[in-house]
Scaffold this active site. Structure first.
Site, short mmCIF file in Angstrom:
data_model
loop_
_atom_site.label_atom_id
_atom_site.label_comp_id
_atom_site.label_asym_id
_atom_site.label_seq_id
_atom_site.Cartn_x
_atom_site.Cartn_y
_atom_site.Cartn_z
N LEU A 176 2.20 -53.37 -1.68
CA LEU A 176 2.82 -52.04 -1.69
C LEU A 176 3.90 -51.97 -2.76
CD1 LEU A 176 3.17 -51.07 2.10
CD2 LEU A 176 1.51 -50.21 0.44
N PHE A 233 -12.30 -65.39 -3.48
CA PHE A 233 -11.16 -64.48 -3.31
C PHE A 233 -9.91 -64.95 -4.04
CE2 PHE A 233 -13.90 -64.32 0.44
CZ PHE A 233 -14.28 -62.99 0.42
N CYS A 267 -10.85 -57.72 -12.31
CA CYS A 267 -11.51 -57.58 -11.00
C CYS A 267 -11.34 -56.20 -10.37
CB CYS A 267 -10.98 -58.67 -10.06
SG CYS A 267 -11.49 -60.32 -10.57
N LYS A 272 -14.86 -72.41 -25.70
CA LYS A 272 -14.39 -72.82 -24.37
C LYS A 272 -14.91 -74.20 -24.01
CE LYS A 272 -13.96 -68.24 -22.28
NZ LYS A 272 -14.53 -67.32 -21.31
N1 LIG Z 1 -11.03 -64.15 -12.35
C1 LIG Z 1 -10.85 -64.11 -11.05
O1 LIG Z 1 -9.73 -64.20 -10.56
C2 LIG Z 1 -12.02 -63.94 -10.12
C3 LIG Z 1 -11.83 -64.14 -8.75
C4 LIG Z 1 -12.90 -63.93 -7.88
C5 LIG Z 1 -14.12 -63.51 -8.38
N2 LIG Z 1 -14.28 -63.33 -9.71
C6 LIG Z 1 -15.60 -62.93 -10.21
O2 LIG Z 1 -16.14 -64.11 -10.82
C7 LIG Z 1 -16.94 -63.76 -11.95
C8 LIG Z 1 -16.40 -64.45 -13.18
O3 LIG Z 1 -15.14 -63.93 -13.47
P1 LIG Z 1 -14.16 -64.63 -14.53
O4 LIG Z 1 -12.88 -63.91 -14.43
O5 LIG Z 1 -14.18 -66.09 -14.37
O6 LIG Z 1 -14.90 -64.24 -15.90
P2 LIG Z 1 -14.81 -64.98 -17.30
O7 LIG Z 1 -15.34 -64.02 -18.30
O8 LIG Z 1 -13.45 -65.56 -17.47
O9 LIG Z 1 -15.83 -66.20 -17.15
C9 LIG Z 1 -17.23 -66.10 -17.17
C10 LIG Z 1 -17.74 -67.25 -18.05
O10 LIG Z 1 -19.17 -67.36 -17.93
C11 LIG Z 1 -19.66 -67.78 -19.20
N3 LIG Z 1 -21.11 -67.52 -19.20
C12 LIG Z 1 -21.76 -66.32 -19.24
N4 LIG Z 1 -23.09 -66.51 -19.16
C13 LIG Z 1 -23.30 -67.85 -19.05
C14 LIG Z 1 -24.45 -68.66 -18.90
N5 LIG Z 1 -25.67 -68.12 -18.82
N6 LIG Z 1 -24.30 -70.00 -18.83
C15 LIG Z 1 -23.06 -70.55 -18.88
N7 LIG Z 1 -21.93 -69.84 -19.03
C16 LIG Z 1 -22.04 -68.49 -19.09
C17 LIG Z 1 -18.85 -66.96 -20.18
O11 LIG Z 1 -18.88 -67.51 -21.47
C18 LIG Z 1 -17.46 -67.03 -19.53
O12 LIG Z 1 -16.70 -68.12 -20.01
C19 LIG Z 1 -16.91 -62.23 -12.00
O13 LIG Z 1 -18.01 -61.73 -11.26
C20 LIG Z 1 -15.61 -61.89 -11.29
O14 LIG Z 1 -15.64 -60.58 -10.74
C21 LIG Z 1 -13.26 -63.56 -10.60
O1 LIG Z 2 1.66 -54.50 -4.82
C1 LIG Z 2 1.00 -54.70 -5.85
C2 LIG Z 2 0.15 -55.80 -6.01
C3 LIG Z 2 -0.58 -55.92 -7.19
N1 LIG Z 2 -0.44 -55.00 -8.18
C4 LIG Z 2 -1.25 -55.14 -9.41
O2 LIG Z 2 -2.61 -55.27 -9.04
C5 LIG Z 2 -3.31 -56.04 -9.98
C6 LIG Z 2 -4.13 -57.10 -9.29
O3 LIG Z 2 -3.30 -58.06 -8.70
P1 LIG Z 2 -3.90 -59.27 -7.87
O4 LIG Z 2 -4.83 -58.74 -6.85
O5 LIG Z 2 -2.80 -60.12 -7.43
O6 LIG Z 2 -4.69 -60.02 -9.03
P2 LIG Z 2 -6.16 -60.64 -9.24
O7 LIG Z 2 -5.93 -62.02 -9.73
O8 LIG Z 2 -6.93 -59.65 -10.05
O9 LIG Z 2 -6.84 -60.77 -7.79
C7 LIG Z 2 -7.67 -59.76 -7.21
O10 LIG Z 2 -8.99 -59.82 -7.72
C8 LIG Z 2 -9.63 -61.11 -7.57
C9 LIG Z 2 -10.98 -61.02 -8.25
O11 LIG Z 2 -11.91 -60.31 -7.51
C10 LIG Z 2 -9.74 -61.42 -6.08
O12 LIG Z 2 -10.38 -62.68 -5.92
C11 LIG Z 2 -8.35 -61.44 -5.46
O13 LIG Z 2 -8.46 -61.68 -4.06
C12 LIG Z 2 -7.70 -60.07 -5.71
O14 LIG Z 2 -6.36 -60.07 -5.20
C13 LIG Z 2 -2.25 -56.57 -10.96
O15 LIG Z 2 -2.31 -55.77 -12.13
C14 LIG Z 2 -0.95 -56.40 -10.23
O16 LIG Z 2 0.15 -56.21 -11.09
C15 LIG Z 2 0.39 -53.92 -8.02
O17 LIG Z 2 0.51 -53.06 -8.91
N2 LIG Z 2 1.11 -53.80 -6.86
#
Ligand SMILES: NC(=O)c1ccc[n+]([C@@H]2O[C@H](COP(=O)([O-])OP(=O)(O)OC[C@H]3O[C@@H](n4cnc5c(N)ncnc54)[C@H](O)[C@@H]3O)[C@@H](O)[C@H]2O)c1
Ligand SMILES: O=c1ccn([C@@H]2O[C@H](COP(=O)(O)OP(=O)(O)O[C@H]3O[C@H](CO)[C@@H](O)[C@H](O)[C@H]3O)[C@@H](O)[C@H]2O)c(=O)[nH]1
EC number: 1.1.1.22
Length: 435
Positions: A253, A152, A263, A35
């Protein structure tokens, strides 16, 4: 202001590019060598619309750089911790080893007053524990403060959600931390983005309760879909009708194979685990049902496939979609891939199509057949499963495609296809929660 972002996956890479777009100098720290090599070249190692343009522009412009060495980030004014918190193997709880390691490696190297801001989703109480650890490890005089600023963003809309969030939450214990976060988010605050300033525990809980609510909304409509199927009612009409009530709202919905991703599933499980540790497991007991309803929808698609292909010799299944949602290549806990894997294990000949997620899907389920050519996926199929709501699947002409398949059978796992049009073209159709 120099900002560091520790952990540059789906959240961190987007946050780093977003902070650069807001005018800050940013250093992203990423431990995965593949990455970090891509990011250094200005390439995004996953699919997220709009992010490649943003990230490459700021890497080329010199405002955004990436490293695998935390020592190169220690002079930042603010450190955002964006590492993963996946489900622990063999437990519902969150694996906090990455969060702990980030703090353990950063804290002793700090050289100046700074604010360490947690963005990862964590069980309530983590920030308090990390505050104590930071105080123990940070060199005297560095006055490192810990804050929690849950994120979020939605995958597929990550750039928009980062630059224009619908709300901000600052979990803080000191004015200096709040003022620093106000400076970081000055653009959003100037645009009247709602802000909640609160304590650390509330900030952590806001995040998991928001995801628990969203998961509950999806499982609620899927439970209604189960009943609709029994009586021949239509869950999409039901969702429209209840959604017109502004107190309920139509969003989240959409009935179908349910929620997946990195997540919602792991967050509702970690929430139950944490509530149990706190002795209030009764408060989140309903989430067990939310998870079970979600799981049943996946199993239902497998059952429908068995029923519709009964008597066929090694049936070929065209799985439309591998990502957990459209506009993403994320296959973490993807309902589509779960179903593909189950059918593959049961001996079906599984061909998976996805516009963006074939690479990550192949890494998880190497034995299925993959194609980016939709016609190739459909050719000779005994059944077609519509499992991820990519818009391209709604543009399929059922009459034309009926000539490609061996048997014209469809399960619409996202309740979005025009079922009467498919039936008129000779297809046998099951749509979850619709007659
Ligand atoms: N993906 C989302 O949409 C989303 C949205 C909101 C919150 N979150 C939260 O954010 C966090 C990260 O989620 P993500 O989806 O980005 O995960 P991800 O696995 O895509 O990314 C995490 C990254 O951190 C790196 N990493 C781990 N330990 C490390 C270290 N010590 N130093 C530097 N890099 C390190 C990993 O190699 C990885 O690339 C989780 O807690 C998740 O629940 C994710
Ligand atoms: O009416 C709906 C809406 C969503 N989904 C499914 O629900 C899952 C999650 O969808 P969505 O919430 O849009 O995706 P994420 O990107 O995982 O986002 C959620 O998770 C993130 C990580 O925590 C948060 O930051 C976001 O606010 C929260 O929406 C997916 O598999 C969708 O297909 C359904 O089945 N029906």
């Amino acid at each position: 202001m120099l900002i560091s972002v520790i952990g540059c996956g789906y959240l961190g890479a987007t946050h780093a590019a977003g902070m650069a777009e807001l005018g800050f100098d940013v250093v992203g720290v990423e431990s995965d060598p593949t990455k970090v090599a891509a990011l250094r070249d200005g390439r995004v190692p996953f699919y997220e619309p709009g992010l490649p343009e943003l990230l490459s522009r700021h890497v080329e412009g010199g405002r955004l750089r990436f490293t695998d060495d935390i020592a190169e980030a220690t002079d930042a004014d603010v450190h955002f911790v964006c590492v993963g918190t996946p489900q622990q193997a063999g437990s519902l709880g969150a694996d906090l080893t990455y969060v702990d390691a980030a703090i353990e490696s950063l804290a002793p190297l700090l050289t100046r007053p700074t604010v360490v801001v947690g963005k990862s989703t964590v069980p309530v109480g983590t920030a308090e524990r990390l505050t104590a650890r930071l105080a123990e490890l940070a060199p005297a005089g560095t006055e490192a403060l810990l804050a929690w600023n849950p994120e979020f963003l939605r995958e597929g809309f990550a750039v928009e959600d980062t630059l224009r969030p619908d709300r901000l939450v600052f979990g803080v214990t000191h004015d200096r931390a709040e003022q620093t976060l106000r400076e970081v988010y000055a653009t959003a605050l100037a645009a009247d983005t709602p802000l909640v300033v609160t304590d650390l525990a509330t900030a952590e809980l806001v995040k998991v309760s928001a995801n628990a609510f969203l998961a509950t909304k999806i499982s609620f409509i899927n439970a209604m879909a189960e009943i609709c199927e029994k009586v021949g009612a239509d869950v999409t009409h039901l969702a429209d009708a209840i959604g017109h009530d502004k107190r309920i709202g139509r969003k989240f919905l959409n009935a179908g194979v349910g929620f997946g991703g990195g997540c919602l599933p792991k967050d509702i499980r970690a929430f139950q685990h944490r509530a149990s540790e706190l002795g209030v497991d009764h408060a989140t007991a309903f989430l067990r049902d939310i998870d079970a309803i979600n799981q049943r929808r996946r199993e239902h698609v497998v059952e429908l496939t068995r029923e519709l292909t009964a008597g066929d010799d090694s049936p070929r299944v065209a799985v439309l979609g591998a990502a957990f949602k459209p506009d993403s290549d994320d296959v973490r806990d993807s309902p589509a891939l779960w179903i593909a894997q189950k059918l593959h294990t049961d001996g079906y000949d599984v061909v998976v199509h996805d516009p963006e997620a074939i690479g990550p899907a192949r890494a998880k389920l190497p034995d299925a057949t993959y194609t980016e050519d939709l016609d190739e996926a459909l050719a000779g199929a005994d059944i077609v499963l519509h499992l991820t709501e990519w818009p391209v699947y709604r543009q399929i002409d059922p009459a034309r495609v009926a000539t490609l398949v061996r048997h014209a059978r469809l399960v619409d796992g996202r309740t979005l296809l025009d079922v009467p049009a498919w039936r008129a073209a000779g297809w046998e159709v099951r749509s979850l929660g619709r007659p």
